[in-house]
Design a protein around this motif. Structure first.
Motif, mmCIF file in Angstrom:
data_model
loop_
_atom_site.group_PDB
_atom_site.id
_atom_site.type_symbol
_atom_site.label_atom_id
_atom_site.label_comp_id
_atom_site.label_asym_id
_atom_site.label_seq_id
_atom_site.Cartn_x
_atom_site.Cartn_y
_atom_site.Cartn_z
ATOM 1 N N ASP A 27 0.840 -1.196 0.000
ATOM 2 C CA ASP A 27 0.000 0.000 0.000
ATOM 3 C C ASP A 27 0.877 1.250 0.000
ATOM 4 N N PRO A 28 0.667 2.178 -0.932
ATOM 5 C CA PRO A 28 -0.270 2.136 -2.070
ATOM 6 C C PRO A 28 0.282 1.320 -3.234
ATOM 7 N N VAL A 237 -1.079 4.222 8.617
ATOM 8 C CA VAL A 237 -1.695 3.799 7.357
ATOM 9 C C VAL A 237 -2.493 4.944 6.736
ATOM 10 N N LYS A 238 -3.119 5.759 7.592
ATOM 11 C CA LYS A 238 -3.894 6.901 7.097
ATOM 12 C C LYS A 238 -3.010 7.865 6.314
ATOM 13 N N LEU A 239 -1.805 8.138 6.819
ATOM 14 C CA LEU A 239 -0.886 9.042 6.125
ATOM 15 C C LEU A 239 -0.490 8.479 4.762
ATOM 16 N N VAL A 240 -0.229 7.175 4.725
ATOM 17 C CA VAL A 240 0.108 6.522 3.454
ATOM 18 C C VAL A 240 -1.062 6.670 2.480
ATOM 19 N N ARG A 244 0.884 10.997 1.484
ATOM 20 C CA ARG A 244 1.961 11.813 2.047
ATOM 21 C C ARG A 244 3.323 11.261 1.611
ATOM 22 N N PRO A 245 4.311 12.112 1.413
ATOM 23 C CA PRO A 245 5.645 11.643 1.035
ATOM 24 C C PRO A 245 6.215 10.720 2.114
ATOM 25 N N VAL A 246 7.022 9.776 1.683
ATOM 26 C CA VAL A 246 7.590 8.804 2.621
ATOM 27 C C VAL A 246 8.340 9.484 3.767
#
Length: 263
Positions: A27-28, A237-240, A244-246
């Protein structure tokens, strides 16, 4: 002794609590999730919980359900997830990895084949939420025999009669689910969690790690202070999922880890 046992031994010697972080494999996409995974140890993650995507994730809230859907739509499979672990192990032979998911993909692969592949890839533990203790012969006992910890969940509804059954073949650590319900549904309350952790610790020498409902560094610190550590999943997981950038994701992971380690 597994990497999980070694990690808890080291943390205990250092007087520190464990920070466990969850991400969904693929993910993603595979490349991004692997990049996040590789950056986690430097961000302060002691144990990585790697989600195995499944079509019917009954214990997961919307955030992790959507992550699983994105992962599956991107072509993530059990085989690709194990390949991801192998790639991680090329540069990190120390950080424990716990594969968390559901039994169907493992059953479809074949238990013996899966365990051999998982051990070879570098998996240290399993959390399979839809296999109760009554089914220990299916996967739990074969996993232990293969040198892979089988980590069981205890919940607010696990009463004193049920708890010994939950604990009997558990290894690595006990995962206490702080709320009744699905992931990301509510906030963990230290006043409710503390007596439950004490009740579990009275019946086992295993570390007790608390997950579900922890989304801030302050909450991580409060919960880790009354247990042996904490798990954060949905907040990462929400940020991913937001794209959002790594580096930003890993900065947040570091802040959460800092909270847990300050306990």
């Amino acid at each position: 002794m597994t990497r999980i046992d070694d990690t808890f031994g080291r943390l205990k010697a250092e007087g520190k609590k464990a920070f466990v972080a969850y991400i969904m494999a693929g993910d993603p996409d595979l490349a991004t999730s692997l990049q996040v995974m590789k950056g986690m140890p430097a961000a302060g993650v002691d144990i990585i919980e790697l989600g195995l995507p499944f079509t019917d994730p009954m214990a997961d809230g919307e955030t992790i359900q959507l992550a699983g859907q994105r992962s599956l739509e991107g072509g993530q499979t059990l085989v690709r997830t194990l390949d991801m672990v192998r790639e991680f192990r090329r540069s990190d032979a120390v950080t424990p990895i716990v594969l968390m998911g559901y039994y169907n993909p493992i059953y479809s692969r074949g238990v013996d084949r899966f365990l051999a592949e998982a051990k070879e890839a570098g998996i240290d533990g399993l959390i399979v939420v839809d296999l109760p203790p009554e089914e220990d012969s299916e996967l739990c006992l074969p996993a232990q025999a293969a040198g892979i910890n089988f980590i069981r969940l205890a919940t607010p509804t696990t009463d004193d009669k049920r708890l010994p059954k939950v604990l009997q073949n558990t290894s690595g650590f006990v995962y206490y689910v702080s709320i009744t319900g699905i992931t990301g549904a509510a906030a963990a309350k230290p006043a409710d969690v503390a007596p439950e952790v004490a009740r579990i610790k009275a019946q086992t020498d295993l570390p007790v790690i608390v997950g579900f409902g922890i989304s801030t560094p302050e909450a991580a610190q409060d919960i880790a202070a009354i247990a042996d550590g904490c798990v954060v999943g949905s907040a990462i997981v929400k940020l991913v999922g937001e794209g959002r950038p790594v580096p930003e994701v890993l900065d947040r992971v570091a802040a959460l880890a800092g909270g847990a380690h300050a306990a």
